[in-house]
Each structure stands twice: as C-alpha cells, then as structure tokens.
Scaffold this motif. Sequence first.
Motif, short mmCIF file in Angstrom:
data_model
loop_
_atom_site.label_atom_id
_atom_site.label_comp_id
_atom_site.label_asym_id
_atom_site.label_seq_id
_atom_site.Cartn_x
_atom_site.Cartn_y
_atom_site.Cartn_z
N TYR A 131 48.62 -12.51 -13.52
CA TYR A 131 50.00 -12.08 -13.37
C TYR A 131 50.07 -10.65 -12.86
O TYR A 131 50.97 -10.29 -12.09
N GLY A 132 49.14 -9.83 -13.28
CA GLY A 132 49.10 -8.46 -12.77
C GLY A 132 48.94 -8.42 -11.27
O GLY A 132 49.52 -7.57 -10.59
N ILE A 133 48.21 -9.38 -10.74
CA ILE A 133 47.99 -9.44 -9.29
C ILE A 133 49.23 -9.95 -8.57
O ILE A 133 49.67 -9.37 -7.57
N ALA A 136 51.86 -7.30 -8.42
CA ALA A 136 51.41 -5.96 -8.02
C ALA A 136 52.29 -5.32 -6.95
O ALA A 136 52.31 -4.09 -6.81
N ASP A 137 53.04 -6.14 -6.21
CA ASP A 137 53.91 -5.58 -5.18
C ASP A 137 55.27 -5.16 -5.73
O ASP A 137 56.15 -4.74 -4.99
N GLY A 138 55.44 -5.27 -7.05
CA GLY A 138 56.67 -4.82 -7.69
C GLY A 138 57.75 -5.86 -7.81
O GLY A 138 58.81 -5.60 -8.38
N THR A 170 58.17 -7.75 -16.55
CA THR A 170 59.53 -8.02 -16.08
C THR A 170 60.52 -7.17 -16.86
O THR A 170 60.85 -7.50 -18.00
N PRO A 171 61.04 -6.10 -16.27
CA PRO A 171 62.01 -5.24 -16.97
C PRO A 171 63.28 -6.02 -17.33
O PRO A 171 63.83 -6.73 -16.50
N SER A 172 63.69 -5.91 -18.57
CA SER A 172 64.94 -6.53 -19.01
C SER A 172 65.39 -5.85 -20.29
O SER A 172 64.61 -5.18 -20.97
N VAL A 173 66.64 -6.05 -20.63
CA VAL A 173 67.20 -5.43 -21.83
C VAL A 173 66.46 -5.91 -23.07
O VAL A 173 66.22 -5.15 -24.00
N ASN A 174 66.08 -7.18 -23.08
CA ASN A 174 65.46 -7.77 -24.26
C ASN A 174 63.94 -7.90 -24.14
O ASN A 174 63.33 -8.70 -24.84
#
Length: 239
Positions: A131-133, A136-138, A170-174
């Motif tokens: 998953y890191g790979i 990796a492109d954001g 994955t940035p999220s509120v929760n």
Amino acid sequence: MFRLGKWIGAGLGWTIGGPIGALLGFAFGTLIDAAKLEKYERPESTTTGDFVVSLLVLIAAALKADNKVVRAELDMVKTYLVRTFGETEAGEMLPLLRDLLKKDIPLEDVGQQIRHKMNYASRLELLHLVYGIISADGSVDVREINVFYSIAASIGISENDFRSIRSMYTPSVNWAYEVLGIKQDATPEQVKKAYRQLALKNHPDRVSYLGEEIRKKANEKFTKINEAYEAIKKEKNFN
C-alpha cells in the motif's frame, strides 16, 4: 548477470516452489545455476529472500492491474524501494520486477502460497509495503483500492486489518478510529482493548527476523497505531 544481492545470501525457502517459483522462471535461472540449487535449503519458515520475492510479485500484480505499466510508475516504485532497502539492493531487485511485469500473475494462487507459508504479522507488513507503494504518488484511485483489496483477500488479511492499513495512508476526520478499527462512540475500555490487540499483531519485533530494513518499515506502521491511540485518548480524555 543479475543477482538478488543479500536476499540470495540470506537464502530462498518456500518461494523456490509453487506458483511463485514458477513465476521466477528464467529470471531465477539467471540467479543460481540449477546444479547448485540444492545448496539452498527449503525451510517452512519465511526467509528474508522469500519476503522480498513475494513483495516484488505483489507489486507486479498491482502495477499490472490496468494492463499497462508506465515509466512514471516504475520510477515511483524504484524511489520507494531505494528509500526502504537502499540503492544497491533496490537496483538488484528492479530487474526481477521488470521480468515479473512481463508475466501473468495468478494472484489467487500466489496469495494462497503466501497465506499458507508466511505468518500473519509478516503478511500484514507485506500489505503495508504494497500500500505504501501504490499510494506513494499521494493519491489512490478506486482501481488501486480494488487491487489492494484483492491482494489483501488473497493473502488472508482480515477486512478490519485491511481497513486499518489503508486508513494509515488516507487522511480523514475519523482516521484514528479507522486505524484502530473501532467506532467513534467506543468506550475507553474498548479503545484500550482494540489498541492492545492491534499493537500485539503489528509489533516490529514480530518481523525482526526479516532484517533491519523491514523492521524499520514495521516500526513506521507501529508508530502510526500509537499516534491513533494517543489522538483518541486526548479526544476522549482518558489515560
């Protein structure tokens, strides 16, 4: 002649046989003379070489998901491998990856071999690296999420653990609750229990036998779990 550096020095075990061994095919023939193959033991436990080869096979499967591989994707993978394993080792891993990209990857068969031969903590770290790979492109699109889910299912990772790893990227509120696999209304006792279980499964010491590079990546995952736990503790105001 291509060689797999210290991964061969560490030995290859169960990946010599089965669907992964078949995928190595000619590429593996350039690594070790067939007459000398008997010098490599085939222990049931996973070696560093087994882990790295499995990682490369799954990376190939992810890259081939849309039936095309562009230079930018290979450059991204190279950067990630260099950052994780060092420039020399990454340079020796890439030719094998390129060879794998020319082949059809029987993901279910490969996943079954990994599932039966590799312990759960190592499979979690394998998925974490994959998953890191792909992220990796954001950014991660729906197709990439579907591939990641297929890989997770094929190697026997639970849906809760799959979502936990995905939430680390994955940035999220929760995000903190998603990492721990709990609901926002969880009690302090439930939070603590979830944290203990997750920390136990993902402790870096569980994969230390695979080498310092992989242990360092596992420590990044462990740090993220602790960050999630501390964020929830602060929000709910408990110790």
